[in-house]
Structures are given as C-alpha cells and as structure tokens.
Design an enzyme around this catalytic site. Sequence first.
Site, mmCIF file in Angstrom:
data_model
loop_
_atom_site.group_PDB
_atom_site.id
_atom_site.type_symbol
_atom_site.label_atom_id
_atom_site.label_comp_id
_atom_site.label_asym_id
_atom_site.label_seq_id
_atom_site.Cartn_x
_atom_site.Cartn_y
_atom_site.Cartn_z
ATOM 1 N N LYS A 22 0.835 -1.221 0.000
ATOM 2 C CA LYS A 22 0.000 0.000 0.000
ATOM 3 C C LYS A 22 0.861 1.260 0.000
ATOM 4 O O LYS A 22 0.652 2.168 -0.795
ATOM 5 C CB LYS A 22 -0.907 -0.001 1.234
ATOM 6 C CG LYS A 22 -1.564 1.340 1.505
ATOM 7 C CD LYS A 22 -2.433 1.346 2.740
ATOM 8 C CE LYS A 22 -1.725 1.593 4.037
ATOM 9 N NZ LYS A 22 -1.456 3.007 4.357
ATOM 10 N N ASN A 23 1.825 1.315 0.920
ATOM 11 C CA ASN A 23 2.577 2.563 1.083
ATOM 12 C C ASN A 23 3.614 2.791 -0.022
ATOM 13 O O ASN A 23 4.237 3.841 -0.078
ATOM 14 C CB ASN A 23 3.234 2.628 2.465
ATOM 15 C CG ASN A 23 2.182 2.847 3.544
ATOM 16 O OD1 ASN A 23 1.037 3.188 3.242
ATOM 17 N ND2 ASN A 23 2.562 2.639 4.795
ATOM 18 N N CYS A 117 -4.898 13.276 13.104
ATOM 19 C CA CYS A 117 -5.594 12.020 12.842
ATOM 20 C C CYS A 117 -5.504 11.154 14.078
ATOM 21 O O CYS A 117 -4.876 11.531 15.067
ATOM 22 C CB CYS A 117 -5.061 11.320 11.601
ATOM 23 S SG CYS A 117 -3.648 10.286 11.885
ATOM 24 N N ARG A 122 0.547 14.685 13.193
ATOM 25 C CA ARG A 122 1.001 14.491 11.820
ATOM 26 C C ARG A 122 0.994 15.772 10.976
ATOM 27 O O ARG A 122 0.299 15.856 9.957
ATOM 28 C CB ARG A 122 0.190 13.376 11.147
ATOM 29 C CG ARG A 122 0.238 12.087 11.928
ATOM 30 C CD ARG A 122 -0.464 10.962 11.260
ATOM 31 N NE ARG A 122 0.271 10.402 10.145
ATOM 32 C CZ ARG A 122 -0.179 9.430 9.377
ATOM 33 N NH1 ARG A 122 -1.368 8.914 9.601
ATOM 34 N NH2 ARG A 122 0.542 8.962 8.384
ATOM 35 N N ASP A 305 4.467 0.665 12.135
ATOM 36 C CA ASP A 305 3.299 -0.017 11.563
ATOM 37 C C ASP A 305 3.180 -1.482 12.007
ATOM 38 O O ASP A 305 2.196 -2.151 11.664
ATOM 39 C CB ASP A 305 3.331 0.059 10.025
ATOM 40 C CG ASP A 305 3.101 1.476 9.523
ATOM 41 O OD1 ASP A 305 2.638 2.320 10.305
ATOM 42 O OD2 ASP A 305 3.397 1.737 8.338
ATOM 43 N N ARG A 397 -8.647 -0.330 4.451
ATOM 44 C CA ARG A 397 -7.760 0.669 3.845
ATOM 45 C C ARG A 397 -6.418 0.035 3.465
ATOM 46 O O ARG A 397 -5.761 0.500 2.539
ATOM 47 C CB ARG A 397 -7.487 1.809 4.832
ATOM 48 C CG ARG A 397 -8.681 2.672 5.112
ATOM 49 C CD ARG A 397 -8.276 3.831 5.979
ATOM 50 N NE ARG A 397 -7.059 4.437 5.430
ATOM 51 C CZ ARG A 397 -6.196 5.164 6.126
ATOM 52 N NH1 ARG A 397 -6.407 5.396 7.388
ATOM 53 N NH2 ARG A 397 -5.130 5.678 5.555
HETATM 54 N N1 EPU Z 1 6.195 14.831 10.818
HETATM 55 C C1 EPU Z 1 6.325 16.177 11.089
HETATM 56 N N2 EPU Z 1 6.301 17.068 10.053
HETATM 57 C C2 EPU Z 1 6.148 16.675 8.758
HETATM 58 C C3 EPU Z 1 6.028 15.300 8.484
HETATM 59 C C4 EPU Z 1 6.058 14.390 9.536
HETATM 60 O O1 EPU Z 1 6.465 16.569 12.257
HETATM 61 O O2 EPU Z 1 6.128 17.532 7.870
HETATM 62 C C5 EPU Z 1 6.245 13.846 11.916
HETATM 63 C C6 EPU Z 1 4.959 13.032 12.059
HETATM 64 O O3 EPU Z 1 3.982 13.731 12.805
HETATM 65 C C7 EPU Z 1 5.462 11.770 12.740
HETATM 66 C C8 EPU Z 1 6.862 11.600 12.149
HETATM 67 O O4 EPU Z 1 7.214 12.864 11.598
HETATM 68 O O5 EPU Z 1 5.546 11.999 14.117
HETATM 69 C C9 EPU Z 1 6.994 10.561 11.047
HETATM 70 O O6 EPU Z 1 5.926 10.726 10.134
HETATM 71 P P1 EPU Z 1 6.053 10.418 8.574
HETATM 72 O O7 EPU Z 1 5.923 11.698 7.820
HETATM 73 O O8 EPU Z 1 7.257 9.585 8.314
HETATM 74 O O9 EPU Z 1 4.748 9.562 8.330
HETATM 75 P P2 EPU Z 1 3.916 9.574 6.989
HETATM 76 O O10 EPU Z 1 4.833 9.780 5.853
HETATM 77 O O11 EPU Z 1 2.745 10.461 7.141
HETATM 78 C C10 EPU Z 1 4.172 7.024 6.448
HETATM 79 C C11 EPU Z 1 3.235 5.867 6.255
HETATM 80 C C12 EPU Z 1 2.634 5.483 7.597
HETATM 81 C C13 EPU Z 1 3.784 5.093 8.536
HETATM 82 C C14 EPU Z 1 4.765 6.264 8.658
HETATM 83 C C15 EPU Z 1 5.985 5.963 9.508
HETATM 84 C C16 EPU Z 1 2.459 6.218 4.004
HETATM 85 C C17 EPU Z 1 1.358 6.565 3.093
HETATM 86 N N3 EPU Z 1 2.200 6.255 5.309
HETATM 87 O O12 EPU Z 1 3.373 8.090 6.975
HETATM 88 O O13 EPU Z 1 1.804 4.355 7.379
HETATM 89 O O14 EPU Z 1 3.276 4.787 9.812
HETATM 90 O O15 EPU Z 1 5.215 6.663 7.349
HETATM 91 O O16 EPU Z 1 6.665 4.871 9.004
HETATM 92 O O17 EPU Z 1 3.551 5.885 3.564
HETATM 93 C C18 EPU Z 1 0.058 2.857 7.855
HETATM 94 O O18 EPU Z 1 0.294 2.282 6.780
HETATM 95 O O19 EPU Z 1 -0.719 2.366 8.720
HETATM 96 C C19 EPU Z 1 0.679 4.150 8.138
HETATM 97 C C20 EPU Z 1 0.214 4.985 9.065
#
Ligand code: EPU
Length: 417
Positions: A22-23, A117, A122, A305, A397
């Site tokens: 998915k990701n 969320c 996030r 995850d 999802r």
């Molecule tokens: N963060 C910030 N600022 C930003 C971006 C992120 O503070 O601009 C923080 C977030 O709040 C969090 C941390 O950085 O505390 C890491 O978040 P990240 O941005 O890496 O998460 P994401 O990219 O939104 C992806 C996956 C998630 C997975 C996380 C961590 C996708 C679509 N989603 O989310 O997947 O948990 O990386 O590995 O790739 C899931 O599949 O259940 C899922 C939540």
Amino acid sequence: MQKLIIQGGKSLHGEVTISGAKNAVLPLLCAALLTKESLKINNVPVLRDITTMLSLLKQMGTDIIEPYSSEVVLSASQLTHPVAPYEMVKTMRAAILVLGPLLARAGEATISLPGGCAIGLRPVDQHIKGLQAMGAEISIKHGYIHATAKKLRGARIIFDIVTVTGTENLMMAATLAEGTTILENVAREPEIVDLAHCLNAMGANIQGAGTDIIAIEGVSSLHSAEHTVMPDRIETGTFLVAATAAGGEIYLKNTDAHLLDAVLDKLVEAGAQIDSAENWIHLKMPTKPKSVNLRTAPYPAFPTDMQAQFMSLNCIADGTAIITETIFENRLMHVQELKRMNANIEVEGNAAIICGIPKLDGAHVMATDLRASASLVIAGLIAQGETVIDRIYHLDRGYENIEGKLSALGAQIRRAH
Ligand code: EPU
C-alpha cells in the site's frame, strides 16, 4: 457497518500470497502526475486507500484504465483541476503526496491540510518547508495549502525530522526542477527505493535512495514506464505475527524477507523458526511465544506499523515486555480494546508494559486505526471464544482480503453486515 467475527483458538497452517505494498503504491500513483505519457503499475492491491487515490487523480484529469484488478495504467496528459479537496484528504492523509508532483508539473496545487488524525498530530511542515526552499510560493488559507511555482529549482534541504511521505513528495518534485536537489536526513524506507526505481525508469536521475542523502538531478520531462510494486512488508509481518501468536506453520509467497529484518529478529526472539529465500518466507511456531521488548524508530529499525500487532502477541507470551512508540504521539489506542479482552497492559507515557497471560477472552471491540485493527484481528485469533471487531473500514484501507487469506490458513473468521 461491516464487522469481523472471529472464533479464536485455531492455529494457522498453509500458504498466503502477499499483496503489493500500500505505502509504495500510493506515491507511485502520484508519480503519474509528473508525465504527459502513461505509467503502468503492476501488483496493485485491492484496497480502499488505492480506490480513494485513483478517484482523486481522476478528478484532477488523469485517465485511468484498470485492465485487471492488479494493474493500473494512468495517463495525466492534461491536468485540468490540480486540487485535492478536504472530503478526500480527510479520509486518506497520503493525498498530500500529490502536492510535489502537481507543483513540479502544473506549477500550482491546492491541497486541503490533512489536520490531526487518530494516531497523532502528523503535521506537513517539512513538505512545505522543502518546497519553499525550491522556490514555491505557499500560503495557507481556509484550511487549504495554496502553492504556486513558475519553475521549481534545485536546493539543498535538510529535514528536521525523518519523514517518509515528506521525502517522497520532495523527491518527486525535484525530478522536474531546474538543477540539482540534495535531500539530507531523509527516510530510508524500502518504499522510497521502490519509488526512486520507478521515477528513474520514467527518465529521472535520482541517486542515494535507501541512504540518508538523496541527490536528484532535474530533467526537463519524464516519460512512459512500467513498474511492478514491491511486496507489502507490513502485511507480511502481520501474517508472521499472527502465526507466531496462534501457533502453526505458514508459507508466505511473493514477499521479501530482507524488507523486514528488524521484525524477523523479534519473531525469532519470540521463539519462531524462520527460513526464507528470494521471494518467500516460511515460519513455524512449535511452542508458546516468549515476550519481546521493542522500540519503534525509522527504517531500518523496528517499524511503527508493526507495533500494534506485537502488542497482541505479547498479551499471551511468557513474561513481561515493554513496547515504546517513538514515531507517533497517540498510537497505543488498541491497548484499551485489548484490555477489554482481559489483557494485562499498563501505559506509561509512550510506553506500554505488557504482562503475558495464558489466554485472551473474546469480546466485542472497536478498530480505531489501520494497524490497531490488525492487532485486534490477531487478538481475536488467539482469544478464547468469539471476538467481534467493529469499524473494519480501517482494516480495508490497508489489508487486501484479510479474512479470505486467514480463512485459507484455517482461521475461523467471517465478515458480517
Ligand atoms: N512529521 C512532522 N512534520 C512533517 C512530516 C512528519 O512533524 O512535515 C512527523 C509526524 O507527525 C510523525 C513523524 O514525523 O511523528 C513521522 O511521520 P512520517 O511523515 O514519516 O509519516 P507519513 O509519511 O505520514 C508514512 C506511512 C505510515 C507510517 C509512517 C511511519 C504512508 C502513506 N504512510 O506516513 O503508514 O506509519 O510513514 O513509518 O507511507 C500505515 O500504513 O498504517 C501508516 C500509518
């Protein structure tokens, strides 16, 4: 509302074919926005998040053909409406991944701010900061990000925090920027490497994906390509934890053990016997599991995850374990539901202390997010009696036909309305 009904107590035996990740697919679909030509993606799982992303891309003007359920051909020859509305972003935060490609290709984007969320705040400040460094003008009004850029230009960007979709967004934007972009302190997740392979096949010039510095030399346009999505390492891990908790012997096909070394180490520590080769993993669990401590952190460390699934395993393991969540502020919500099944868990800040008990009790529980739902499914499989899980739209999802795959392994699980 649909629910899952599980009669616990069966061990798991047999084969499962793992779906595409998915990701990985979500950013790959957005990569289609970067070219006028077509992008064909194979090994696409049937999931609600994928359907949502395809609807979003379609309403922006992308032509989409799905010759088979696992193949998608996207052609964004004209981008008529570079907007991601609140209605879509609120159901799937990954919609933020259209921001970088739209800016790079169309020079403008209007994207709803995702908002908080269930698992944490996030924010997307790192995505915005990076695009601004590349010359984008960005303002936030009425809950929307309004971004414009005549032409993005290469920049050196050091992320304050390691972010997966932040890295993907900037990597995609930089493919069409003028000059070289250097991204530092980036995420190293395998999904980022998969995306870089696809972008390079489309004519991009990206080096370093999978390390913490990525260099992207901008090109004037990208072209048509075909890409097969990597296996879903979290789906793989979820089945492996299920069999370690429930006992039995399973064989996972179309997957890759190298994608989840940290998870396999923990399963071996719990007592599982694992062997693997290029595209399969075999797991045998002859005994009761032992407790395992873990701490989530960015790849290659233990993935957030997979945290919830290991919580369920520890509920019935021999001993006491500490699980520490360091990525998201609010990702222990499954604990309250597991406690309704008689689990012995105490939460202290971002850590949970789990004392193993011989058996969980089946109960009526509620899924709160995607991976929390997976932990409740595992809890249901190992509980005594019947477990009913509500709000399984979260599960849909990210897990393709989970009840079908578990039934094939001998679990007693069914979907009801
Ligand atoms: N963060 C910030 N600022 C930003 C971006 C992120 O503070 O601009 C923080 C977030 O709040 C969090 C941390 O950085 O505390 C890491 O978040 P990240 O941005 O890496 O998460 P994401 O990219 O939104 C992806 C996956 C998630 C997975 C996380 C961590 C996708 C679509 N989603 O989310 O997947 O948990 O990386 O590995 O790739 C899931 O599949 O259940 C899922 C939540």
